[in-house]
Write an enzyme that holds these catalytic residues in place. Structure first.
Site, PDB file in Angstrom:
ATOM      1  N   ARG A 443       0.845  -1.204   0.000  1.00  0.00           N
ATOM      2  CA  ARG A 443       0.000   0.000   0.000  1.00  0.00           C
ATOM      3  C   ARG A 443       0.879   1.252   0.000  1.00  0.00           C
ATOM      4  NH1 ARG A 443      -5.202   2.078   3.494  1.00  0.00           N
ATOM      5  NH2 ARG A 443      -6.741   1.719   1.884  1.00  0.00           N
ATOM      6  N   ASP A 478      -6.315   1.253  12.665  1.00  0.00           N
ATOM      7  CA  ASP A 478      -6.082   0.368  11.518  1.00  0.00           C
ATOM      8  C   ASP A 478      -4.612  -0.039  11.401  1.00  0.00           C
ATOM      9  OD1 ASP A 478      -6.770  -1.037   9.228  1.00  0.00           O
ATOM     10  OD2 ASP A 478      -7.923   0.615   8.378  1.00  0.00           O
ATOM     11  N   ASP A 548     -12.928  -6.489   5.543  1.00  0.00           N
ATOM     12  CA  ASP A 548     -13.209  -5.434   4.565  1.00  0.00           C
ATOM     13  C   ASP A 548     -14.267  -5.883   3.570  1.00  0.00           C
ATOM     14  OD1 ASP A 548     -11.694  -3.395   5.515  1.00  0.00           O
ATOM     15  OD2 ASP A 548     -10.001  -3.692   4.163  1.00  0.00           O
TER      16      ASP A 548
HETATM   17  C1  GLA Z   1      -8.647  -0.597   5.760  1.00  0.00           C
HETATM   18  C2  GLA Z   1      -9.895  -0.775   6.606  1.00  0.00           C
HETATM   19  C3  GLA Z   1     -11.058  -0.119   5.922  1.00  0.00           C
HETATM   20  C4  GLA Z   1     -10.772   1.357   5.704  1.00  0.00           C
HETATM   21  C5  GLA Z   1      -9.486   1.508   4.911  1.00  0.00           C
HETATM   22  C6  GLA Z   1      -9.056   2.962   4.834  1.00  0.00           C
HETATM   23  O1  GLA Z   1      -8.727  -1.326   4.590  1.00  0.00           O
HETATM   24  O2  GLA Z   1     -10.125  -2.115   6.875  1.00  0.00           O
HETATM   25  O3  GLA Z   1     -12.236  -0.281   6.683  1.00  0.00           O
HETATM   26  O4  GLA Z   1     -10.657   1.985   6.950  1.00  0.00           O
HETATM   27  O5  GLA Z   1      -8.421   0.772   5.489  1.00  0.00           O
HETATM   28  O6  GLA Z   1      -7.891   3.123   4.131  1.00  0.00           O
END
Ligand code: GLA
Length: 729
Positions: A443, A478, A548
């Site tokens: 990322r 996160d 996600d």
């Molecule tokens: C991760 C989280 C998502 C969101 C994205 C933001 O993937 O799991 O819910 O917050 O990051 O970049």
């Protein structure tokens, strides 16, 4: 007293309400494992172990004329290493004389009231219920290493916890290469293993396999407990099902690199060793120092349902901490799938206003709110609000949201840094990068080296600064990449094998300091969805974003797998848009609501783009969830269908603690023409009580549990039904 030591036989007996664990100091001073299973009264379980000469399994020197005595075939509580037990080991080290052997003999033990704690690591705690701790000290006198085995016996909960302290009692450095949290042996029986594998957007998929001869290894070296292998396994009788059959749960309370090895040996015995992953692990244990392992939470139950109930109860009451432990979790709206990085104050406020009107209690501002964060290539590390997107600043926005009567939550990813950030420009050495090598990117971001004190201090100051400055009720924490290039620029090269574990010691301390300083803030863990969904994280964040993947049909399977170890109140689950952004599938809002209600419940879609009918349904869903939440979060879950069956539906049920109320959920995952009726037998009701079933008819609990309930034909796109079963007599 749940722990007894029988002096005459050297036997330890640990008892919970329904289970018994036995071990024994034998004539050689080794600590043999005897038994873990149902309660068996006063029986001394050493009788099944009639040993005989096992061929190529050697004998300790003193036993050289007794060829029946071999460490290679004996069930043990903590294994030796390099001295003739060739199975997976719980310990490995190298010593100053170059030797790589160790064996541990009983020295002493202690039984104390209450539950032990583990310095620097999260562990299960007692709430004043009947809990006792047993500490058995073993020692290798040749290399001067002591091993203290900790057992926490939670009588009513049918839980036994284990952890190990390794002490260097000599003068020279000991290099630890493997320090497992426990060894558990099942010397007899035929077992299946259920483990929970997965990937990003499809976490904790249960897989049940018969144990083969050899070693099954389930591990993570990704610097997180991982989407790929949850640190939790179940061993069960070959014919065990939800209701019957012996089932053992082994759950490691750790969020970093872990490894569980399950070996079926030449004599069909099964040994389970679990703990910190020993790949690339090397720990300098100086004279007098101790190394503490993470804790393991064990349970033994008849049937998978009972096993899950045991874990749900202990996690809810004895792992999760803080103000939100057993209380209502605010129904939230998260803007991520509504706006992604494209945030403006107007958009946010439009969603928040709609949310308030529908009964939502908190607005969560996700990724993209800070400077230089217009996509996922930059900005991590600085945590300064972007005033182009939020012209009135974060405080201006929060004030407006609070004025609506909504609480405010914020997304952060504190453990990461973007190369394009002020933090990285000022401290490039704070990122994990190996010398003379371009780091692997993911990322397009790097991981901060949290094993460094300065990084820990920076993160504490930054996060506490945000929480002091702004009126923040919730943090979504996160962690969006696996760790690679594990290297700390702050410690000498021989100790680089400590970095991955030190990272987690520092993270746990950071979480501990923050949750103590800001007890009113609800933390939700997250790691690209559910990549760090484990009991270690749950000690600080009462809930974790489960995946996600917000498609309700995918979620059924993810939440089903998650439910074996973790209760609904820990499972972050939201209603999102249709078509779903991850799978493209279209589902009714009702179905999405039914699935998300089996978690902490919230919304993650653009409320301003919905039809009036959808909004009306959302309003009803929220009111309904508030009514159902105590049962879903504190009651018992029954899985009524198996994902492995080729059924065209998924059914599950909750029953309130007092058994006065139940909720039957069904989602059709593959609508069929002229199919057999969907028929389920309910569970967990009071047999003699009379219940109203969906307001349609009255029926005794016994009838619903034996005769079952038949659903009307369900057709269309993934229909769902939620049926209330309420006691009337
Ligand atoms: C991760 C989280 C998502 C969101 C994205 C933001 O993937 O799991 O819910 O917050 O990051 O970049």
């Amino acid at each position: 007293m749940s722990i007894r030591f029988v002096d005459s036989t050297g036997q330890f007996v640990l008892e919970t309400a329904d289970t018994c664990y036995q071990m024994k100091v034998d004539e050689m001073g080794y600590l043999q494992h005897l038994y873990y299973g149902s309660k068996i009264g006063q029986n001394d379980m050493s009788y099944p172990f009639r040993t005989y000469d096992h061929g190529f399994s050697g004998n300790p020197y003193e036993m050289r004329l007794n060829r029946a005595y071999s460490l290679d075939s004996m069930a043990q509580e903590f294994t030796s290493f390099g001295v003739g037990d060739y199975r997976v080991t719980s310990f490995r080290a190298s010593f100053s004389d170059g030797s790589r052997c160790a064996e541990f003999h009983y020295v002493s033990h202690e039984i104390v009231e209450g539950k032990y704690a583990i310095p620097g690591l999260p562990s299960v705690y007692d709430n004043g219920e009947s809990v006792h701790t047993l500490i058995i000290t073993l020692k290798d006198f040749a290399v001067n290493v002591e091993v203290k085995l900790y057992y926490g016996v939670f009588e009513e909960l049918n839980i036994i916890t284990r952890a190990v302290e390794i002490v260097n009692t000599g003068k020279d450095i000991v290099w630890l290469r493997k320090a497992s949290s426990m060894c558990l042996e099942l010397p007899f029986g035929k077992w299946d293993m259920i483990h929970f594998h997965g990937r990003h957007c499809m976490e904790r998929q249960p897989e049940r396999v018969p144990l083969f001869h050899g070693v099954h290894t389930l591990s993570s070296g990704r610097g997180m407990s991982s989407h790929q292998h949850n640190p939790f396994i179940i061993l069960c009788d070959r014919d065990a099902n939800e209701d019957a059959g012996k089932c053992y749960g082994v759950m490691l309370m750790y969020s970093g690199n872990h490894k569980t090895e399950v070996e079926r040996d030449q004599f069909d015995g099964v040994r389970i060793v679990t703990g910190v992953n020993d790949d690339r692990f090397r720990w300098e244990l100086t004279a007098g120092a101790s190394f503490y392992t993470p804790e393991v939470i064990l349970t033994c139950a008849d049937g998978l349902t009972q096993l899950s109930h045991n874990y749900h109860r202990v996690i809810r009451r004895n792992v999760v901490r803080g103000e939100y432990k057993l209380s209502h979790r605010p129904v939230l709206i998260n803007n991520w799938e509504a706006t992604y990085f494209d945030i403006t104050e107007e958009k946010v406020m439009a969603i928040a206003e709609k949310a308030k009107a529908l009964g939502i209690e908190m607005f969560v501002l996700d990724d993209g709110w800070f400077k230089n964060r217009n996509d996922d290539n930059a900005g991590l590390g600085d945590w300064v609000p972007d005033t182009d997107k939020l012209p009135n600043g974060l405080d201006g926005l929060i004030a407006k949201i609070n004025a609506l009567g909504l609480r405010f939550g914020l997304w952060i990813e504190p453990e990461m840094v973007s190369e394009d950030s002020d933090l990285f420009r000022a401290h490039p050495d704070w990122a994990m990068t190996a010398p003379n090598r371009a780091p692997m990117m993911s990322r397009n971001q790097l991981v901060l080296d949290l094993s460094r004190q300065e990084v820990h201090d920076y993160l504490f100051a930054t996060i506490s600064g945000l929480l002091e400055k702004y009126n923040i009720s919730y943090i979504k924490w996160d962690f969006n990449r696996s760790i690679s290039d594990v290297y700390s620029h702050s410690i000498p090269s021989p100790r680089q094998g400590e970095v991955a574990h030190r990272y987690y010691l520092s993270l746990y301390k950071l979480y501990d300091r923050l949750t103590k300083q800001f007890p009113y803030v609800l933390f939700e863990g997250c790691a690209g969805g559910g990549g760090r969904f484990d009991a270690g994280m749950l000690a600080y964040s009462p809930q974790i974003w489960c995946s996600d993947n917000t498609d309700p049909i995918s979620r059924l399977k993810i939440q089903y797998g998650t439910s074996f170890g973790y209760p609904a109140c820990t499972v972050g689950a939201h209603v999102s848009a249709s078509p779903n952004h991850q799978t493209g599938r279209k589902t009714p809002i009702h179905t999405r609501g039914v699935v998300a209600m089996s978690g902490t419940f919230g919304y993650e879609l653009d409320l301003t783009a919905l039809s009036d009918e959808d909004c009306a349904q959302i309003k009803e869903q929220i009111a309904r969830f508030k009514e159902l939440e105590p049962m879903i979060h504190s009651g018992k879950l029954y899985r009524l269908s198996r994902m492995s069956d080729s059924t065209h539906y998924v059914a599950w049920q909750y029953v309130s603690e007092d058994q006065d109320r139940a909720l039957l959920n069904i989602v059709v995952t593959n609508p069929l023409a002229n199919s057999a009726p969907v028929h389920v037998r309910l569970k967990g009701l009071l047999p003699d009580a009379v219940y109203s079933v969906g307001g349609e008819f009255e029926c005794r609990g016994a009838a619903l549990m034996s005769g079952g309930y038949t659903f009307p034909r369900l057709t269309g796109d993934y229909p769902a039904v939620q049926l209330d079963i309420i006691r009337i007599k």
